[in-house]
Design an enzyme around this catalytic site. Sequence first.
Site, PDB file in Angstrom:
ATOM      1  N   ARG A   1       0.841  -1.191   0.000  1.00  0.00           N
ATOM      2  CA  ARG A   1       0.000   0.000   0.000  1.00  0.00           C
ATOM      3  C   ARG A   1       0.879   1.246   0.000  1.00  0.00           C
ATOM      4  O   ARG A   1       1.902   1.300   0.702  1.00  0.00           O
ATOM      5  CB  ARG A   1      -0.886   0.023   1.258  1.00  0.00           C
ATOM      6  CG  ARG A   1      -2.063  -0.941   1.178  1.00  0.00           C
ATOM      7  CD  ARG A   1      -3.066  -0.451   0.148  1.00  0.00           C
ATOM      8  NE  ARG A   1      -4.251  -1.269   0.013  1.00  0.00           N
ATOM      9  CZ  ARG A   1      -4.446  -2.193  -0.926  1.00  0.00           C
ATOM     10  NH1 ARG A   1      -3.512  -2.455  -1.807  1.00  0.00           N
ATOM     11  NH2 ARG A   1      -5.579  -2.862  -0.994  1.00  0.00           N
TER      12      ARG A   1
ATOM     13  N   HIS B   1       0.162  -0.547  -9.847  1.00  0.00           N
ATOM     14  CA  HIS B   1      -0.664  -1.381  -8.940  1.00  0.00           C
ATOM     15  C   HIS B   1      -1.124  -2.655  -9.664  1.00  0.00           C
ATOM     16  O   HIS B   1      -2.325  -2.950  -9.724  1.00  0.00           O
ATOM     17  CB  HIS B   1      -1.874  -0.577  -8.430  1.00  0.00           C
ATOM     18  CG  HIS B   1      -2.410  -1.122  -7.120  1.00  0.00           C
ATOM     19  ND1 HIS B   1      -2.740  -0.348  -6.049  1.00  0.00           N
ATOM     20  CD2 HIS B   1      -2.683  -2.390  -6.731  1.00  0.00           C
ATOM     21  CE1 HIS B   1      -3.181  -1.099  -5.054  1.00  0.00           C
ATOM     22  NE2 HIS B   1      -3.152  -2.348  -5.443  1.00  0.00           N
TER      23      HIS B   1
HETATM   24  C1  OXD Z   1      -5.911  -5.829  -3.139  1.00  0.00           C
HETATM   25  C2  OXD Z   1      -5.249  -5.025  -4.186  1.00  0.00           C
HETATM   26  O1  OXD Z   1      -6.014  -5.359  -1.989  1.00  0.00           O
HETATM   27  O2  OXD Z   1      -5.292  -5.434  -5.362  1.00  0.00           O
HETATM   28  O3  OXD Z   1      -6.358  -6.955  -3.423  1.00  0.00           O
HETATM   29  O4  OXD Z   1      -4.672  -3.984  -3.896  1.00  0.00           O
END
Ligand code: OXD
Length: 323
Positions: free
Chosen positions: A223, A287
């Site tokens: 994250r 991401h």
């Molecule tokens: C998840 C993401 O939390 O793809 O699955 O970030």
Amino acid sequence: MQILIHSADAEQWQTAIAKALPKAKVITSDAALEERQDADYLVAWQPPGWLFEEQQALKGIINLGAGVDALLNNPALPAGIPIVKLRDAGMADPMIDYVRYAVLHFQRDFDHYARQQARRQWLERPLASKAEWGIGVLGLGAIGARVAQALAADGFPVHGWSRHPKALDGVRCYHGKEGLATLLGQVKSLVTLLPNTPATRGIINAETLAALPQGASLINPGRGSLIDEAALLDALGPANAETGGGKDDGNGDTGRLRGAVLDAFAREPLPAESPLWRHPHVLITPHMAAPTPRGAALEQVIDTLRAWQAGEQVPSIDPSAGY
Ligand code: OXD
């Protein structure tokens, strides 16, 4: 049972869920308001606030991902509704591949070789031993634990860290603040796979970066909120595309940190003006480290919906912990 789906690929989910649960009414958030109102269950990825405002009969939410931060940070999320998240669901394998690639990027000197190529320089570097390449994995949840064990099986010494004590075969486990400091001092690559919670926000900051050995690398497929981006840029040193940094030490490494491979950011998409885009020691991906494969995820979604329909309890997340 009425199931409401909200995600970029809602129609595919709708078809798959309707096939598995033929008696259920399965609708997407694009349906007309009178169609989609009064759903019993919401199956969603990053649902908007208005969806919660119009749904008054929700009995359960299934989060179509591993991280529940977007859901929990939604101010319209009603309290007290059980939330079930995907656990691994086929995401660990692509995550292992992503992290393995990023570790090898540094351990096998691909970053240095890319800069040598730009200079047309033929120079073989000594091979760094895997046995001396300590890797730290912060976050030992369903995915982090699999990543840590895969890297250990590859022959790297792996140090894992979690909030609460954990034991994992082949991984040296630490916990708590002191455990984190001990881990940081021993790793050449640090992998961050923690959830976004108030306790983890900014955990990679000037202090923790300074605790890493000189020349360590950071890999964040977790994250963006985990990283203080200003402190990261500071630790990477000045960006000079020619040498790879300001005062070149021969490898193009000028900062305390040798480089970073980043897949998650405080703001996504990463704004065009972010200096991270231009830093020659940063590899950026959008991401994409571990997309949710529908097959494995569908099984978990259907099992959960069937259990709820049968009145059974399903392990749900703890909103106060944030995961
Ligand atoms: C998840 C993401 O939390 O793809 O699955 O970030």
